[in-house]
Design an enzyme around this catalytic site. Structure first.
Site, PDB file in Angstrom:
ATOM      1  N   ASP A   7       8.017 -30.621  69.170  1.00  0.00           N
ATOM      2  CA  ASP A   7       8.409 -28.891  68.623  1.00  0.00           C
ATOM      3  C   ASP A   7       9.134 -28.130  70.067  1.00  0.00           C
ATOM      4  O   ASP A   7       9.055 -27.032  69.729  1.00  0.00           O
ATOM      5  CB  ASP A   7       7.043 -28.121  68.361  1.00  0.00           C
ATOM      6  CG  ASP A   7       6.647 -29.025  66.952  1.00  0.00           C
ATOM      7  OD1 ASP A   7       7.667 -29.246  66.876  1.00  0.00           O
ATOM      8  OD2 ASP A   7       5.392 -29.274  66.972  1.00  0.00           O
ATOM      9  N   ARG A  11      13.841 -47.997  68.429  1.00  0.00           N
ATOM     10  CA  ARG A  11      12.484 -47.062  67.180  1.00  0.00           C
ATOM     11  C   ARG A  11      13.045 -47.761  65.979  1.00  0.00           C
ATOM     12  O   ARG A  11      13.831 -48.489  65.481  1.00  0.00           O
ATOM     13  CB  ARG A  11      13.812 -45.990  67.305  1.00  0.00           C
ATOM     14  CG  ARG A  11      12.960 -44.976  65.619  1.00  0.00           C
ATOM     15  CD  ARG A  11      13.582 -43.782  65.704  1.00  0.00           C
ATOM     16  NE  ARG A  11      12.934 -42.649  64.975  1.00  0.00           N
ATOM     17  CZ  ARG A  11      13.862 -41.394  64.586  1.00  0.00           C
ATOM     18  NH1 ARG A  11      14.747 -40.984  64.884  1.00  0.00           N
ATOM     19  NH2 ARG A  11      12.647 -40.893  63.991  1.00  0.00           N
ATOM     20  N   SER A  51      18.234 -41.399  60.410  1.00  0.00           N
ATOM     21  CA  SER A  51      18.581 -39.808  61.323  1.00  0.00           C
ATOM     22  C   SER A  51      19.640 -40.236  61.417  1.00  0.00           C
ATOM     23  O   SER A  51      20.385 -38.831  61.287  1.00  0.00           O
ATOM     24  CB  SER A  51      17.613 -40.661  62.146  1.00  0.00           C
ATOM     25  OG  SER A  51      18.411 -39.719  63.480  1.00  0.00           O
ATOM     26  N   THR A  53      23.883 -44.014  77.044  1.00  0.00           N
ATOM     27  CA  THR A  53      25.163 -44.722  76.660  1.00  0.00           C
ATOM     28  C   THR A  53      24.011 -45.735  75.193  1.00  0.00           C
ATOM     29  O   THR A  53      23.074 -45.674  75.378  1.00  0.00           O
ATOM     30  CB  THR A  53      25.409 -45.925  77.512  1.00  0.00           C
ATOM     31  OG1 THR A  53      27.181 -46.697  76.302  1.00  0.00           O
ATOM     32  CG2 THR A  53      25.501 -46.685  77.912  1.00  0.00           C
ATOM     33  N   HIS A  54      25.746 -45.713  73.797  1.00  0.00           N
ATOM     34  CA  HIS A  54      24.875 -46.244  72.727  1.00  0.00           C
ATOM     35  C   HIS A  54      25.900 -47.753  72.697  1.00  0.00           C
ATOM     36  O   HIS A  54      25.688 -48.368  72.200  1.00  0.00           O
ATOM     37  CB  HIS A  54      25.416 -45.918  71.657  1.00  0.00           C
ATOM     38  CG  HIS A  54      24.447 -44.567  71.566  1.00  0.00           C
ATOM     39  ND1 HIS A  54      23.412 -44.517  72.009  1.00  0.00           N
ATOM     40  CD2 HIS A  54      25.134 -43.131  70.558  1.00  0.00           C
ATOM     41  CE1 HIS A  54      22.541 -43.375  71.783  1.00  0.00           C
ATOM     42  NE2 HIS A  54      23.507 -42.307  71.304  1.00  0.00           N
ATOM     43  N   ARG A  60      15.466 -32.912  64.632  1.00  0.00           N
ATOM     44  CA  ARG A  60      15.895 -32.632  62.834  1.00  0.00           C
ATOM     45  C   ARG A  60      14.487 -32.814  62.746  1.00  0.00           C
ATOM     46  O   ARG A  60      13.862 -31.678  62.233  1.00  0.00           O
ATOM     47  CB  ARG A  60      16.439 -33.316  62.386  1.00  0.00           C
ATOM     48  CG  ARG A  60      16.368 -33.396  60.508  1.00  0.00           C
ATOM     49  CD  ARG A  60      17.744 -35.001  59.897  1.00  0.00           C
ATOM     50  NE  ARG A  60      16.361 -35.808  60.498  1.00  0.00           N
ATOM     51  CZ  ARG A  60      16.034 -36.699  59.880  1.00  0.00           C
ATOM     52  NH1 ARG A  60      15.786 -36.431  58.311  1.00  0.00           N
ATOM     53  NH2 ARG A  60      14.658 -37.395  59.629  1.00  0.00           N
ATOM     54  N   GLY A  87      16.147 -41.733  70.119  1.00  0.00           N
ATOM     55  CA  GLY A  87      15.519 -41.018  70.905  1.00  0.00           C
ATOM     56  C   GLY A  87      16.188 -41.185  72.932  1.00  0.00           C
ATOM     57  O   GLY A  87      15.167 -41.063  73.686  1.00  0.00           O
ATOM     58  N   THR A  88      16.595 -40.762  72.329  1.00  0.00           N
ATOM     59  CA  THR A  88      17.591 -41.524  73.770  1.00  0.00           C
ATOM     60  C   THR A  88      17.480 -39.689  74.631  1.00  0.00           C
ATOM     61  O   THR A  88      17.073 -40.005  75.750  1.00  0.00           O
ATOM     62  CB  THR A  88      19.289 -41.502  73.940  1.00  0.00           C
ATOM     63  OG1 THR A  88      19.333 -42.482  72.515  1.00  0.00           O
ATOM     64  CG2 THR A  88      20.208 -42.161  74.593  1.00  0.00           C
TER      65      THR A  88
HETATM   66  P1  A3P Z   1      15.029 -37.537  63.220  1.00  0.00           P
HETATM   67  O1  A3P Z   1      16.717 -37.384  62.977  1.00  0.00           O
HETATM   68  O2  A3P Z   1      14.923 -38.308  62.410  1.00  0.00           O
HETATM   69  O3  A3P Z   1      14.641 -36.236  63.819  1.00  0.00           O
HETATM   70  P2  A3P Z   1      18.336 -39.295  69.784  1.00  0.00           P
HETATM   71  O4  A3P Z   1      18.958 -38.974  70.786  1.00  0.00           O
HETATM   72  O5  A3P Z   1      18.865 -41.028  70.029  1.00  0.00           O
HETATM   73  O6  A3P Z   1      20.073 -39.285  68.857  1.00  0.00           O
HETATM   74  O7  A3P Z   1      17.776 -40.014  68.707  1.00  0.00           O
HETATM   75  C1  A3P Z   1      17.539 -38.598  67.791  1.00  0.00           C
HETATM   76  C2  A3P Z   1      16.275 -38.649  67.252  1.00  0.00           C
HETATM   77  O8  A3P Z   1      14.797 -38.659  68.211  1.00  0.00           O
HETATM   78  C3  A3P Z   1      16.510 -37.454  66.711  1.00  0.00           C
HETATM   79  O9  A3P Z   1      15.485 -38.461  65.544  1.00  0.00           O
HETATM   80  C4  A3P Z   1      15.727 -36.294  67.031  1.00  0.00           C
HETATM   81  O10 A3P Z   1      14.742 -35.570  66.215  1.00  0.00           O
HETATM   82  C5  A3P Z   1      14.106 -37.148  67.617  1.00  0.00           C
HETATM   83  N1  A3P Z   1      14.203 -36.400  68.697  1.00  0.00           N
HETATM   84  C6  A3P Z   1      14.322 -36.045  69.955  1.00  0.00           C
HETATM   85  N2  A3P Z   1      13.346 -35.583  70.595  1.00  0.00           N
HETATM   86  C7  A3P Z   1      12.576 -35.945  70.459  1.00  0.00           C
HETATM   87  C8  A3P Z   1      11.336 -35.625  70.332  1.00  0.00           C
HETATM   88  N3  A3P Z   1      10.855 -34.784  72.042  1.00  0.00           N
HETATM   89  N4  A3P Z   1      10.106 -36.086  70.200  1.00  0.00           N
HETATM   90  C9  A3P Z   1      10.071 -37.380  68.687  1.00  0.00           C
HETATM   91  N5  A3P Z   1      11.780 -37.254  68.757  1.00  0.00           N
HETATM   92  C10 A3P Z   1      12.383 -36.595  69.010  1.00  0.00           C
END
Ligand code: A3P
Length: 299
Positions: free
Chosen positions: A235, A131, A139, A108-109, A262, A61-62
Site C-alpha cells: 500500500d 514467487r 500477474s 534484469t529478467h 495491482r 517482485g523485481t
Molecule cells: P501483482 O500483479 O500480483 O499485483 P515485478 O516488479 O517483478 O514486475 O513484479 C510485479 C508484482 O509485484 C505485482 O504483482 C506487484 O503488485 C507486486 N509488488 C510490487 N510491489 C510490491 C510490494 N511492495 N509488496 C508486494 N507486492 C508488490
C-alpha cells in the site's frame, strides 16, 4: 529500420490474439526501442565490483526488491524518486549505466546464457527473487493485457495460460528460467547469490530487509530495517511511487488504468486457475523441477 527502432514479432494465442514482442536469439523480449542492440551488447558490459544485480523472472517482485535494496544502499527509508527501469539492463544503454554513480542496483529478467560475463568475473552480488509461479502467471497476464505496447487487450486468461505453459511468452517459460539459474548457480559457486521468496517477504518484510542488509554488508540497525519494511509495504509503495514518478513518462507504455501495483497478494491464482489448469500445472511443475533436482514448493 532506424538503429533505435525494433523489429516486431508476434506471439499468437489460440484465439488469434497477438502479443507484440522483440526477438533475440530465438527468445521473446519486450519491444522497447533499441532492445535487441542492447542485448547484443551485453557481453561488453563493464561491471564494477560493487554492482548489485537483481535477477528475477518477470512479475516476481523485481520493483519491490529494487526499492528495498536502493533504500538500504542510501541508508534512508525514503521513497526512491526513480524507477528500477532506469537500471534495467534490457531498457538502458551501457553509456547511461556507465554514467550512474556506484553502487548500481542493476536488474534484469534475462536468463544466464546472456548474463554479462564481467558481472560473473567480478563476482557481483546477485539477489534472486522467486514467487509462486501460479501467481506469476496471473500477474503476467494482467501485465501483458493492460500495457498498450503489447496490443493484447482482448487476450483471455485460458489462452494466456496455454502460452505460459508452452513457454511462448517473453523470456520463455518460468520452468526454463528457474532451471537455467539453478545450473548457473551450480557452475558458479563463487558468485554470491541471495535467494528471496516473495511469499516470505509478504509474511515478514522486516526480517527479509535485515537478511538483504546482511548479504549486502550494509550497516542497518533494526529501526532502519523496520522503517524500510514499512515504507515498502504494498500500500505504501503503491501510493508513494505514484506520487514521485511523473505519470506522463508512464503513459507512453501503459493504459491509464494500468498499475504495476495491482494486488500484491499471495494466492490470487485461485481466482483464475480452473481445477484442470491447476492439475496440468502441478504435473508439469513436479516433472520439470524433479528432473532438475530442484525442491521448490508451491502452495
Ligand atoms: P501483482 O500483479 O500480483 O499485483 P515485478 O516488479 O517483478 O514486475 O513484479 C510485479 C508484482 O509485484 C505485482 O504483482 C506487484 O503488485 C507486486 N509488488 C510490487 N510491489 C510490491 C510490494 N511492495 N509488496 C508486494 N507486492 C508488490
Amino acid at each position: 529500420m532506424l538503429a533505435n527502432d525494433v523489429q516486431h514479432h508476434y506471439i499468437e494465442d489460440r484465439d488469434g490474439n497477438r502479443i507484440t514482442e522483440a526477438m533475440f536469439q530465438g527468445r521473446y523480449y519486450p519491444a522497447f526501442p533499441g532492445v535487441v542492440e542492447r542485448l547484443e551488447r551485453l557481453p561488453e558490459l563493464r561491471a564494477r565490483g560493487d554492482d548489485i544485480v537483481i535477477c528475477a523472472y518477470p512479475k516476481s517482485g523485481t520493483h519491490w526488491t529494487w526499492e528495498i535494496v536502493t533504500m538500504l544502499m542510501i541508508g534512508k527509508a525514503e521513497t526512491i524518486p526513480q524507477e528500477k527501469t532506469e537500471q534495467f539492463l534490457e531498457n538502458v544503454d551501457q553509456e547511461t549505466l556507465e554514467s550512474q554513480p556506484s553502487p548500481r542496483v542493476l536488474n534484469t529478467h534475462i536468463l544466464p546464457d546472456i548474463y554479462p560475463p564481467d558481472l560473473v568475473r567480478k563476482k557481483c552480488k546477485i539477489l534472486r527473487i522467486q514467487r509462486n509461479p501460479k501467481d506469476v502467471m496471473v500477474s503476467y497476464y494482467h501485465h501483458i493485457k493492460d500495457r498498450v505496447m503489447y496490443g493484447y487487450e482482448h487476450g483471455k486468461w485460458p489462452a494466456f495460460f496455454e502460452l505460459c505453459m508452452s513457454g511462448n511468452v517473453e523470456y520463455g517459460s518460468w520452468f526454463d528460467y528457474v532451471i537455467a539459474w539453478k545450473k548457473f548457480e551450480d557452475e558458479n559457486p563463487d558468485v554470491p547469490i541471495l535467494h528471496l521468496q516473495y511469499e516470505n517477504m509478504i509474511k515478514d518484510l522486516s526480517t527479509a530487509v535485515e537478511k538483504i542488509a546482511g548479504f549486502l554488508n550494509v550497516t542497518a540497525d533494526k529501526s532502519l530495517c523496520d522503517a524500510i519494511a514499512h515504507a515498502c509495504t504494498f500500500d505504501n509503495m503503491k501510493q508513494s511511487k505514484a506520487e514521485c514518478y511523473p505519470k506522463e513518462k508512464l503513459e507512453r507504455w501503459y493504459k491509464k488504468e494500468y498499475n504495476l501495483y495491482r494486488k500484491g497478494i499471495v494466492g490470487d491464482w485461485k481466482n483464475w486457475f480452473t481445477d484442470a489448469q491447476n492439475e496440468e500445472f502441478e504435473k508439469e511443475f513436479k516433472r520439470r523441477l524433479q528432473e532438475a533436482g530442484i525442491s521448490t514448493k508451491v502452495e
